[in-house]
Design an enzyme around this catalytic site. Structure first.
Site, PDB file in Angstrom:
ATOM      1  N   SER A 166      -0.206  -6.055   4.731  1.00  0.00           N
ATOM      2  CA  SER A 166      -1.549  -6.534   4.419  1.00  0.00           C
ATOM      3  C   SER A 166      -1.755  -7.941   4.976  1.00  0.00           C
ATOM      4  O   SER A 166      -1.646  -8.156   6.181  1.00  0.00           O
ATOM      5  CB  SER A 166      -1.776  -6.458   2.907  1.00  0.00           C
ATOM      6  N   ASP A 193      -8.105   3.267   2.598  1.00  0.00           N
ATOM      7  CA  ASP A 193      -7.913   1.826   2.744  1.00  0.00           C
ATOM      8  C   ASP A 193      -9.013   1.250   3.638  1.00  0.00           C
ATOM      9  O   ASP A 193      -9.192   1.711   4.766  1.00  0.00           O
ATOM     10  CB  ASP A 193      -6.544   1.583   3.384  1.00  0.00           C
ATOM     11  N   HIS A 229      -3.774   1.685   0.164  1.00  0.00           N
ATOM     12  CA  HIS A 229      -3.243   0.350   0.389  1.00  0.00           C
ATOM     13  C   HIS A 229      -2.183   0.065  -0.673  1.00  0.00           C
ATOM     14  O   HIS A 229      -2.346   0.441  -1.834  1.00  0.00           O
ATOM     15  CB  HIS A 229      -4.383  -0.665   0.269  1.00  0.00           C
TER      16      HIS A 229
END
Length: 387
Positions: A229, A324, A354
């Site tokens: 991320s 996501d 995610h």
């Protein structure tokens, strides 16, 4: 969706951070598609509509393993990130907590499973412009004699929340499956330290590992970077900064569902605008906390897919997931890396969300992604001679 968590309701307005991204014509918000218009993400088989359900169909689209984690996260009391203060967001249950709770329901002990991985850990510190920050060294037992390759790993959390403990499962899995030492990096967080403090710390940590790998049995000649991320963004930027600063390049980049652009009108942002545990509004919340000024949204460091120079970077493995908002920009980053001449392997996983990476103990696709990452890193290390 009785009994499930709504990480972002349709009625929740976009926060100030999204307005920052929309501050210039290049990132202007586009009119959303009609509620009944189907959206098919490029290369995916999952069809979703903007108003399919309040959670962008997360609970219907998630596979059974992922669904169990999401339901447990709701039971633990996690709230939409955009409805929380920074202090509340940092204190509330995390997906990692949900995984531990699922394991408990299955009659398994999370601590015992981690101990069985036979990965030792040691806490150290590295110097930054803001003082010192923690760096945790994970060493796989039985990986062989002599200096081991090293992965410098950057955790996620939007540069605002989470820490080394939150992402420990990912770091340990990488150490176990790659046979390498993992140096998991902590860095200054926003809003206390705005962009680019986390990026500056991340590069400082990389240079520290290069200079000090021998202290913990690492081989500085075989150094890779990895991140999830926001950490995927950091890992990529560290490689760029190494190239531009004439510092030894990492031998590989593992980039997992990265924050790679500032365009919140991509196909995956539309299809997954209310997904969980990460939504479009949640991303707006992070942006609002991270950026000090509107001009920061135009930085190449945040626009890897459009403004960054990706030429001359080391080989990369890019992993994304379908449920996501960041899926499209992760895929685009892989494409841009290939176009820049960078050897790149890309894999998208359906039915997971995610934060799925690191959930290998309960999510089969997570274990597959961890196996893939470990294989790719092993291959990269094997091609690089030790000093």
């Amino acid at each position: 969706m009785t009994g499930s968590i709504r990480f972002a309701a349709l009625a929740v307005p976009l926060l100030a951070g999204v307005a920052l991204f929309a501050g210039s014509p290049a990132y202007a918000q586009q009119t959303p598609a009609p509620a009944d218009a189907p959206v098919l993400e490029p290369g995916l088989s999952t069809v979703a509509t903007v108003a399919e359900t309040p959670d962008s169909g997360t609970m219907k689209r998630a596979d059974k393993d992922m669904l169990a984690v999401l339901k447990k996260l709701g039971e633990l009391g996690a709230k939409p990130i955009e409805s929380r203060s920074v202090a509340e967001a940092r204190a509330q249950p995390t997906p990692a907590d949900a995984v531990k709770a699922v394991l408990k329901d299955q009659g398994k002990d999370a601590m015992a499973l981690m101990a069985a991985m036979k990965v030792s850990k040691k806490d150290m510190t590295y110097p930054t412009a803001g003082g010192t920050q923690p760096i945790r060294i994970y060493t796989p037992e039985g990986a062989g004699s002599g200096p081991l390759p090293v992965i410098v790993y950057y955790h996620g959390g939007g540069w605002v929340i989470a820490d080394l403990d939150t992402y420990e499962a990912s770091a340990m899995a990488l150490a176990k499956k790659s046979g390498a030492i993992v140096a998991s990096v902590e860095y200054r967080h926003a809003p206390e330290n705005k962009f680019p403090a986390a990026h500056e710390d991340s590069f400082a940590a990389y240079k520290w590992v290069l200079a000090n790998a021998g202290q913990f049995g690492g081989d500085p000649a075989r150094l890779a970077v990895a991140g999830e991320s926001a950490g995927g963004n950091l890992a990529t930027n560290v490689a760029i900064m190494a190239r531009d600063g004439n510092v030894q390049l990492p031998v590989h980049m593992l980039i997992v569902y990265p924050v790679a652009g500032t365009d919140m009108t991509t196909p995956s942002y539309i299809a997954n605008q209310n997904a969980m545990p990460l939504s479009k509004s949640a991303m707006g919340w992070f942006v609002d906390k991270v950026l000090a000024k509107q001009e920061d949204a135009k930085s190449p460091m945040l626009n890897l897919t459009t403004l960054a120079d990706l030429k001359g970077l080391p080989p990369a493995t890019v992993i994304t997931d379908s449920i996501d908002p960041l899926m499209s920009e992760g895929k685009m980053l892989a494409e841009k890396l290939k176009a820049a001449g960078v050897s790149t392997t890309y894999k998208n996983y359906e039915g997971v969300t995610h934060e799925f990476f690191g959930m290998g103990a309960v999510v089969s696709d997570a274990e597959a992604a961890e196996d893939m990452a470990g294989h790719e890193l092993k291959e990269a290390f094997a091609k690089t001679p030790t000093k």
